[in-house]
Design a protein around this motif. Structure first.
Motif, mmCIF file in Angstrom:
data_model
loop_
_atom_site.group_PDB
_atom_site.id
_atom_site.type_symbol
_atom_site.label_atom_id
_atom_site.label_comp_id
_atom_site.label_asym_id
_atom_site.label_seq_id
_atom_site.Cartn_x
_atom_site.Cartn_y
_atom_site.Cartn_z
ATOM 1 N N SER A 1 -1.899 -18.426 62.725
ATOM 2 C CA SER A 1 -3.283 -18.483 62.255
ATOM 3 C C SER A 1 -3.734 -19.925 62.046
ATOM 4 O O SER A 1 -2.945 -20.793 61.646
ATOM 5 C CB SER A 1 -3.419 -17.713 60.937
ATOM 6 O OG SER A 1 -4.699 -17.917 60.357
ATOM 7 N N ALA A 2 -5.008 -20.193 62.294
ATOM 8 C CA ALA A 2 -5.594 -21.499 61.995
ATOM 9 C C ALA A 2 -5.812 -21.685 60.499
ATOM 10 O O ALA A 2 -6.183 -22.774 60.058
ATOM 11 C CB ALA A 2 -6.920 -21.665 62.744
ATOM 12 N N ASN A 3 -5.568 -20.629 59.731
ATOM 13 C CA ASN A 3 -5.622 -20.695 58.264
ATOM 14 C C ASN A 3 -4.263 -20.274 57.711
ATOM 15 O O ASN A 3 -4.116 -19.212 57.111
ATOM 16 C CB ASN A 3 -6.726 -19.785 57.722
ATOM 17 C CG ASN A 3 -6.899 -19.903 56.214
ATOM 18 O OD1 ASN A 3 -6.672 -20.967 55.622
ATOM 19 N ND2 ASN A 3 -7.289 -18.810 55.581
ATOM 20 N N PRO A 4 -3.225 -21.102 57.923
ATOM 21 C CA PRO A 4 -1.883 -20.716 57.453
ATOM 22 C C PRO A 4 -1.861 -20.554 55.948
ATOM 23 O O PRO A 4 -2.495 -21.317 55.218
ATOM 24 C CB PRO A 4 -1.015 -21.902 57.896
ATOM 25 C CG PRO A 4 -1.967 -23.058 57.989
ATOM 26 C CD PRO A 4 -3.264 -22.478 58.463
ATOM 27 N N GLN A 5 -1.125 -19.562 55.479
ATOM 28 C CA GLN A 5 -1.033 -19.332 54.039
ATOM 29 C C GLN A 5 -0.027 -20.314 53.452
ATOM 30 O O GLN A 5 1.184 -20.122 53.548
ATOM 31 C CB GLN A 5 -0.621 -17.894 53.765
ATOM 32 C CG GLN A 5 -1.691 -16.883 54.169
ATOM 33 C CD GLN A 5 -1.240 -15.467 53.917
ATOM 34 O OE1 GLN A 5 -0.212 -15.033 54.423
ATOM 35 N NE2 GLN A 5 -1.994 -14.736 53.120
ATOM 36 N N ILE A 6 -0.543 -21.336 52.814
ATOM 37 C CA ILE A 6 0.302 -22.414 52.308
ATOM 38 C C ILE A 6 1.263 -21.889 51.246
ATOM 39 O O ILE A 6 2.427 -22.288 51.182
ATOM 40 C CB ILE A 6 -0.560 -23.551 51.722
ATOM 41 C CG1 ILE A 6 -1.647 -23.989 52.713
ATOM 42 C CG2 ILE A 6 0.314 -24.730 51.299
ATOM 43 C CD1 ILE A 6 -1.134 -24.456 54.041
ATOM 44 N N ALA A 7 0.788 -20.976 50.420
ATOM 45 C CA ALA A 7 1.593 -20.486 49.289
ATOM 46 C C ALA A 7 2.477 -19.309 49.629
ATOM 47 O O ALA A 7 3.358 -18.975 48.834
ATOM 48 C CB ALA A 7 0.669 -20.110 48.127
ATOM 49 N N GLY A 8 2.260 -18.656 50.796
ATOM 50 C CA GLY A 8 3.028 -17.446 51.014
ATOM 51 C C GLY A 8 3.155 -16.964 52.437
ATOM 52 O O GLY A 8 3.549 -15.817 52.649
ATOM 53 N N GLY A 9 2.846 -17.793 53.437
ATOM 54 C CA GLY A 9 2.797 -17.305 54.802
ATOM 55 C C GLY A 9 3.905 -17.734 55.721
ATOM 56 O O GLY A 9 3.849 -17.455 56.920
ATOM 57 N N ALA A 10 4.937 -18.406 55.212
ATOM 58 C CA ALA A 10 6.016 -18.859 56.092
ATOM 59 C C ALA A 10 6.926 -17.701 56.467
ATOM 60 O O ALA A 10 7.052 -16.714 55.745
ATOM 61 C CB ALA A 10 6.834 -19.964 55.424
ATOM 62 N N ARG A 11 7.549 -17.821 57.601
ATOM 63 C CA ARG A 11 8.609 -16.916 58.020
ATOM 64 C C ARG A 11 9.833 -17.773 58.306
ATOM 65 O O ARG A 11 9.730 -18.882 58.824
ATOM 66 C CB ARG A 11 8.181 -16.094 59.235
ATOM 67 C CG ARG A 11 7.589 -16.912 60.360
ATOM 68 C CD ARG A 11 6.916 -16.055 61.422
ATOM 69 N NE ARG A 11 6.374 -16.884 62.494
ATOM 70 C CZ ARG A 11 5.765 -16.411 63.569
ATOM 71 N NH1 ARG A 11 5.629 -15.109 63.722
ATOM 72 N NH2 ARG A 11 5.290 -17.219 64.492
ATOM 73 N N SER A 12 11.001 -17.266 57.961
ATOM 74 C CA SER A 12 12.198 -18.082 58.072
ATOM 75 C C SER A 12 13.423 -17.194 58.201
ATOM 76 O O SER A 12 13.319 -15.965 58.263
ATOM 77 C CB SER A 12 12.328 -19.004 56.851
ATOM 78 O OG SER A 12 13.352 -19.965 57.023
ATOM 79 N N THR A 13 14.585 -17.820 58.238
ATOM 80 C CA THR A 13 15.876 -17.135 58.303
ATOM 81 C C THR A 13 16.759 -17.634 57.157
ATOM 82 O O THR A 13 16.537 -18.742 56.637
ATOM 83 C CB THR A 13 16.596 -17.427 59.631
ATOM 84 O OG1 THR A 13 17.053 -18.789 59.632
ATOM 85 C CG2 THR A 13 15.668 -17.197 60.831
ATOM 86 N N PRO A 14 17.776 -16.882 56.765
ATOM 87 C CA PRO A 14 18.686 -17.378 55.736
ATOM 88 C C PRO A 14 19.355 -18.700 56.123
ATOM 89 O O PRO A 14 19.458 -19.611 55.292
ATOM 90 C CB PRO A 14 19.710 -16.251 55.600
ATOM 91 C CG PRO A 14 18.988 -15.023 56.027
ATOM 92 C CD PRO A 14 18.070 -15.465 57.129
ATOM 93 N N ASP A 15 19.800 -18.817 57.363
ATOM 94 C CA ASP A 15 20.455 -20.052 57.784
ATOM 95 C C ASP A 15 19.513 -21.242 57.670
ATOM 96 O O ASP A 15 19.905 -22.323 57.207
ATOM 97 C CB ASP A 15 20.955 -19.922 59.226
ATOM 98 C CG ASP A 15 22.170 -19.007 59.352
ATOM 99 O OD1 ASP A 15 22.787 -18.683 58.319
ATOM 100 O OD2 ASP A 15 22.491 -18.622 60.501
ATOM 101 N N ASP A 16 18.270 -21.057 58.107
ATOM 102 C CA ASP A 16 17.288 -22.137 58.031
ATOM 103 C C ASP A 16 17.019 -22.533 56.587
ATOM 104 O O ASP A 16 17.004 -23.718 56.237
ATOM 105 C CB ASP A 16 15.971 -21.700 58.681
ATOM 106 C CG ASP A 16 15.887 -22.049 60.149
ATOM 107 O OD1 ASP A 16 16.923 -22.424 60.729
ATOM 108 O OD2 ASP A 16 14.787 -21.937 60.720
ATOM 109 N N TYR A 17 16.773 -21.531 55.746
ATOM 110 C CA TYR A 17 16.387 -21.847 54.367
ATOM 111 C C TYR A 17 17.527 -22.518 53.619
ATOM 112 O O TYR A 17 17.306 -23.389 52.769
ATOM 113 C CB TYR A 17 15.923 -20.587 53.631
ATOM 114 C CG TYR A 17 14.902 -20.877 52.549
ATOM 115 C CD1 TYR A 17 13.545 -20.687 52.775
ATOM 116 C CD2 TYR A 17 15.291 -21.366 51.302
ATOM 117 C CE1 TYR A 17 12.608 -20.962 51.790
ATOM 118 C CE2 TYR A 17 14.373 -21.641 50.318
ATOM 119 C CZ TYR A 17 13.023 -21.448 50.567
ATOM 120 O OH TYR A 17 12.098 -21.741 49.586
#
Length: 351
Positions: A215-231
């Motif tokens: 989205s052109a309006n990324p949710q700064i507070a809650g819109g990320a997607r990730s993996t356990p290894d990455d985080y």
């Protein structure tokens, strides 16, 4: 639960369809002394986590516990809701490191429309510590509308979202203020939020499965997607005072320290999704993360940034331990999983 870690239903559906979920083989690790953690998770995951979870704990950057349930592995990719706030705080601090912004800078310096509507004196630190005076969510949904741009979201907030409190006087957890901070970062850097996050945090940390969607309006507070290894790469970078596991300097020591400094010593609590009984200090929030376990004198022992869908990352700085319990439960996952997550954290803390 208000915004704790809340994404609007439309945003969840839209981004989830784009996200997908990757799986790979996973090795179970239960180091000596961690059988109690394994037992708690084994007992709780089938019910509280709907059978789906990946839990991992590092000591000094090395895994001492790792186990997947229900097919989850270290590369499973999901929306992480308010676990995003910690990532976003690091993006903000990367610009502080570069001298492009200061935490004491005001909104009006970068977004004059806020001055026009008498909101220009809010600082970036207040935006990222939920002390800006804004409500957690806007009635118009500017912080979660995937069909507008971040520029439009910030302008809408300036024009149409009233302050509930004078800036710096009350803590009201949510996503509105962080959306404004995200737009400030775009203006200061000349880059989109997604590109900025990738360039400053994700790529140097080796986080190849993490982003803020399309989205052109990324949710700064809650819109990320990730993996356990990455985080875990991100958490280990913070534990190592800004140096990623691959040896790359991502943030300065001063930036990491500033993220963890209290921003709430002199504010009233208007709304907190974190169990109030567990807030044993007024110094309970920094820049994008909870200072939820402190020692006498306010010395930080543990900080965290759990999310609405049940995922729960934390750092125990004194014992050099990082951990992430990763899951996805769309319907109030936080409420279902937080008792187990806090129990696991207590076991790990006391080892």
């Amino acid at each position: 639960m208000n915004d704790l870690f809340r994404n609007s239903l439309s945003a969840v559906i839209f981004i989830s369809l784009l996200a997908g979920c990757t799986k790979s083989e996973s090795t179970t690790i239960v180091a000596t002394g961690y059988s109690d953690v394994d037992q708690v998770l084994s007992d709780s995951v089938p019910t509280a986590f709907n059978g789906k979870c990946y839990a991992v704990i590092h000591e000094d950057g090395k895994p001492v516990y790792a186990r997947g349930f229900g097919g989850y592995t270290g590369s499973t990719r999901q929306l992480i809701a308010s676990c995003s706030k910690w990532l976003s705080a690091a993006v903000v601090m990367s610009l502080v490191d570069e001298g492009k912004i200061k935490l004491t800078d005001t909104v009006g310096k970068y977004l004059p429309v806020f001055t026009t509507y008498h909101k220009g004196d809010i600082t970036i630190a207040q935006l990222f510590s939920h002390t800006s005076g804004f409500p957690g969510n806007s009635a118009q949904g500017y912080e979660s509308n995937v069909l507008i741009t971040l520029t439009q979201a910030a302008e809408g907030i300036a024009r149409n979202v009233a302050l509930l409190n004078p800036p710096g006087t009350a803590f009201y957890y949510g996503g509105v203020s962080m959306q404004v901070a995200g737009r400030i970062c775009e203006v200061a850097s000349g880059k989109s939020w997604q590109q900025l996050a990738a360039d400053k945090i994700f790529t140097p940390c080796g986080m190849t499965g993490t982003d803020y969607g399309l989205s052109a309006n990324p949710q700064i507070a809650g819109g990320a997607r990730s993996t356990p290894d990455d985080y875990m790469r991100f958490l280990d970078m913070l534990m190592n005072k800004g140096v990623a596991p691959n040896g790359t300097r991502v943030l300065s020591e001063a930036a990491v320290a500033a993220m963890e400094e209290s921003q709430t010593a002199h504010v009233a609590i208007a709304y907190t999704p974190y169990p109030a009984a567990l807030l044993n200090t007024k110094d309970f929030y920094g820049i994008g993360n909870w200072r939820d376990v402190t020692a006498p004198g306010g010395v930080l022992e543990e900080n965290s940034s759990p999310g609405l869908f049940g995922s729960h990352p934390w750092i125990n700085r004194g014992k050099k331990r990082t951990g992430f319990i990763f899951t996805f439960i769309a319907d109030n996952g936080y409420l279902a999983t937080v008792p187990t997550c806090l129990k696991v954290r207590a076991l790990v803390r006391n080892k």
